[in-house]
Design a protein around this motif. Structure first.
Motif, mmCIF file in Angstrom:
data_model
loop_
_atom_site.group_PDB
_atom_site.id
_atom_site.type_symbol
_atom_site.label_atom_id
_atom_site.label_comp_id
_atom_site.label_asym_id
_atom_site.label_seq_id
_atom_site.Cartn_x
_atom_site.Cartn_y
_atom_site.Cartn_z
ATOM 1 N N ARG A 113 46.262 48.001 40.213
ATOM 2 C CA ARG A 113 45.351 47.008 40.375
ATOM 3 C C ARG A 113 44.597 47.670 41.956
ATOM 4 N N ASP A 114 45.740 47.631 42.305
ATOM 5 C CA ASP A 114 45.434 48.070 44.836
ATOM 6 C C ASP A 114 44.708 49.498 44.051
ATOM 7 N N THR A 115 44.561 50.251 43.449
ATOM 8 C CA THR A 115 43.795 51.696 43.001
ATOM 9 C C THR A 115 42.937 51.850 42.380
ATOM 10 N N LEU A 116 42.220 50.493 41.703
ATOM 11 C CA LEU A 116 41.522 50.797 41.005
ATOM 12 C C LEU A 116 39.870 51.558 41.423
ATOM 13 N N VAL A 117 39.661 51.216 42.744
ATOM 14 C CA VAL A 117 38.010 52.134 42.600
ATOM 15 C C VAL A 117 38.506 53.934 43.384
ATOM 16 N N ASN A 118 39.708 54.231 43.572
ATOM 17 C CA ASN A 118 39.977 55.530 43.838
ATOM 18 C C ASN A 118 40.527 56.403 42.751
ATOM 19 N N ALA A 119 42.009 55.614 41.678
ATOM 20 C CA ALA A 119 42.357 56.029 41.290
ATOM 21 C C ALA A 119 42.840 55.239 39.545
#
Lengths: 285, 325
Positions: free
Chosen positions: A239-245
């Motif tokens: 969830r915390d890395t939705l943008v880049n991964a």
């Protein structure tokens, strides 16, 4: 069984479930490394799917922020998610059949009491009950099994109750009683085996539901605890890395949806085959 | 009709009393001493005794239970351990947000689900029917929190079109009129879409089945034999009758919808009862958890009563006789 597999939904569900169970069971064989391994945190983090890291390790589903292989974690997480859900459903089925059979075959006060408890538990949102129970003890996989089992038996109890009531009035039960069979024997040997079909259908649906709820609890941090992977805590960590991964959260979610769809379709197919009906989309909720 | 609804209301109250009792029993069953939990590890024995007395824990269980029930009925739900605010105020702020989200999603998902299910029943066995069946089973199977995250990824991070968190922007207090409404709607869009998409699948599946059941009945054959166009038969004769089980389903599906809302609220930081509950659970804030559980149960009970009333109203057969169902 053959009719079940000739049904497209049934064969799809069975194939998907078998494949998932195989991958989960054979996790050490079909993956490389261990789920918590962080061989190269800096160099191998956030690799996209199908990438090869600089040590030559191939990552079919990419890596997460600690450079852990998502495919490996998915396979090992499947072990946890599936075993927790299956155990939980087993518990619900045992409790549900016991309560339903007792309520259906007993008379008077006991029936009313058991049905009252069942209806009461059915009237509450299951997730609210889950959260309430999960908040009282420290989180663990065993607690998830208990809590899911304790909140999932009501539908099955209702079904079994209805079946047992209908079956108890059928002539073959009277015959068995006339032959001198005791009440317990009549219930166990004559009534319950005939009441099993709806239970099997409900079980298939319940497994899908349990997988989803287990993941939900782990997603909220109340279920299986990291670093042990489960599909729910994998989605939470992605969830915390939705943008880049985005693949870190997408992969376990897709796996989850696929397995739940497979359970639903298999349940539908079993019901239709046993009822010999056309595929009307009616279902228990 | 009113007698039946009255009976349902009594059942609803019994459910609520049951919930309050259940929370009481569970709190007592859970490991650890509430007084020790409140005071922390450095408390002395004398402080613990005093705190136990203040909480009424030194009284017999029956008296504790009576006191607990009495406080609950009077609206004294204690103080949140984590925030220090009265629990009642926290939940008083939260429940309208949940009712708004769940109510709107219920409305939209039933309207769309009815349309999709009717379309499928009308074109039964066609490719469209199969495609829509696959779509609704898939939507039904997707976990809400995951669907929510994927929508956030697409609409917030890629398209940069919609906000992902909260019920209003940081500048909401400064906005007036239509700008304020637009801000609200933009924040509502993703949580509502998530909850609705999941709901449509279940409703469409059920409507399709209910319609096919009704279509098999003799009065539909009669209508067809009279030479009515298929669309009229479907909409005027079949759909009206299929609505009755669908309205009953509405009441039965409320707990599931609420369960979905808990996750969706947690993902989107929607300031409703579900989020309060999740935060309370994560902080082991027991007074808050207990009260949020009861409020959720109350909302479901009230929703069930409304759905029952609607189903009774829709079916003339249940209006007269007491047990015509």
């Amino acid at each position: 069984m053959r009719r079940l597999l000739s049904d497209r939904r049934g064969s799809f569900g069975a194939v998907v479930l078998c494949l998932t169970l195989f991958v989960a069971a054979a996790a050490p064989v079909v993956t490389t490394g261990t789920p918590a391994a962080q061989p190269d945190v800096v160099g191998a983090r956030f690799l996209p799917p199908l990438a090869t890291d600089r040590h030559g390790g191939f990552h079919p589903l990419g890596t997460d922020r600690f450079g852990r292989d998502v495919w490996t974690r998915l396979a090992y997480g499947g072990r946890v998610s599936l075993s927790v859900s299956l155990l939980a459903v087993l518990l619900s089925v045992v409790v549900g059949v016991a309560v339903g059979a007792a309520a259906g075959y007993a008379t008077g006060g006991l029936t009313l009491l058991l049905l009252g408890i069942t209806d009461f538990a059915l009237a509450l949102p299951r997730v609210v009950l889950l959260l309430l129970l999960a908040s009282l003890w420290p989180p663990s996989a065993a607690l998830v099994v208990l809590v899911l089992g304790a909140t999932g038996w009501m539908t099955i109890a209702r079904l079994v109750h209805g079946e047992v009531r209908t079956l108890a009035a059928r002539p073959f039960v009277e015959s068995a009683t006339a032959l001198g069979a005791g009440r317990a024997r009549v219930l166990w040997r004559h009534i319950l085996p005939n009441a099993l079909t709806p239970v099997i259908v409900a079980t298939a649906l319940a497994v899908g539901n349990a997988i989803m709820l287990e993941a939900g609890l782990s997603f909220l941090g109340l279920g299986v605890q990291p670093p042990t992977p489960s599909w729910g805590n994998m989605i939470a960590s992605g969830r915390d890395t939705l943008v880049n991964a985005p693949w870190v959260a997408a992969a376990p979610g897709l796996a989850l949806a696929l397995v739940v769809v497979a359970c639903t379709l298999l349940g539908d197919a079993i019901r239709d085959v046993y009822h010999g009906e056309t595929g009307d989309g009616k279902r228990e909720t | 009709m009113f007698a039946a609804l009255g009976r349902r209301a009594v059942t609803g109250i019994a459910v609520l009393v049951g919930v309050v009792t259940l929370t009481f029993v569970l709190l007592r069953l859970s490991p650890g001493d509430p007084a020790a939990r409140l005071l922390g590890p450095s408390a002395t024995a004398a402080q613990l005794t005093a705190q136990r007395h203040a909480l009424g824990l030194d009284q017999p269980l029956a008296a504790q239970y009576a006191a607990w029930l009495g406080r609950f009925v009077r609206g004294d739900w204690g103080t949140s351990v984590a925030t220090g605010r009265p629990v009642r105020a926290l939940l008083g702020d939260a429940w309208p947000a949940t009712v708004c989200l769940v109510g709107l999603s219920l409305l939209v998902s039933y309207l769309l689900g009815l349309a999709v299910g009717a379309l499928q029943a009308a074109r039964r066995g066609s490719r469209l029917d199969t495609a829509l069946s696959v779509a609704s089973v898939t939507l039904f199977a997707i976990p809400g929190y995951w669907l929510g995250l994927m929508l956030v990824m697409v609409f917030t991070y890629w398209a940069r079109a919609l906000p992902a968190f909260g019920a209003a922007g940081l500048d909401a207090e400064l906005l007036v009129g239509s700008a304020r409404l637009a801000d609200r709607l933009r924040h509502l869009a993703l949580p509502l879409a998530t909850l609705t998409l999941i709901g449509i699948g279940g409703v469409a599946r059920y409507v399709r089945g209910a319609l096919l059941d009704v279509v098999a009945q003799p009065f539909v054959t009669t209508a067809r034999a009279k030479g009515l166009p298929p669309a009229v038969v479907l909409l005027r004769h079949a759909l009206r009758n299929a609505l009755i089980p669908v309205l009953t389903l509405l009441g039965l599906s409320l707990p599931a919808l609420f369960s979905g809302a808990v996750f969706v609220e947690a993902v989107f930081a929607w300031p409703g009862v579900g989020r309060v509950l999740v935060e309370g659970v994560q902080a082991r804030d027991y007074p808050l958890v207990m009260a949020a559980t009861t409020v959720s149960a109350a909302l479901v009970v009230v929703g069930n009563l409304l759905a029952d009333a609607a189903a009774t109203w829709a079916d003339p057969r249940t209006r007269r006789g007491r047990r015509a169902a």
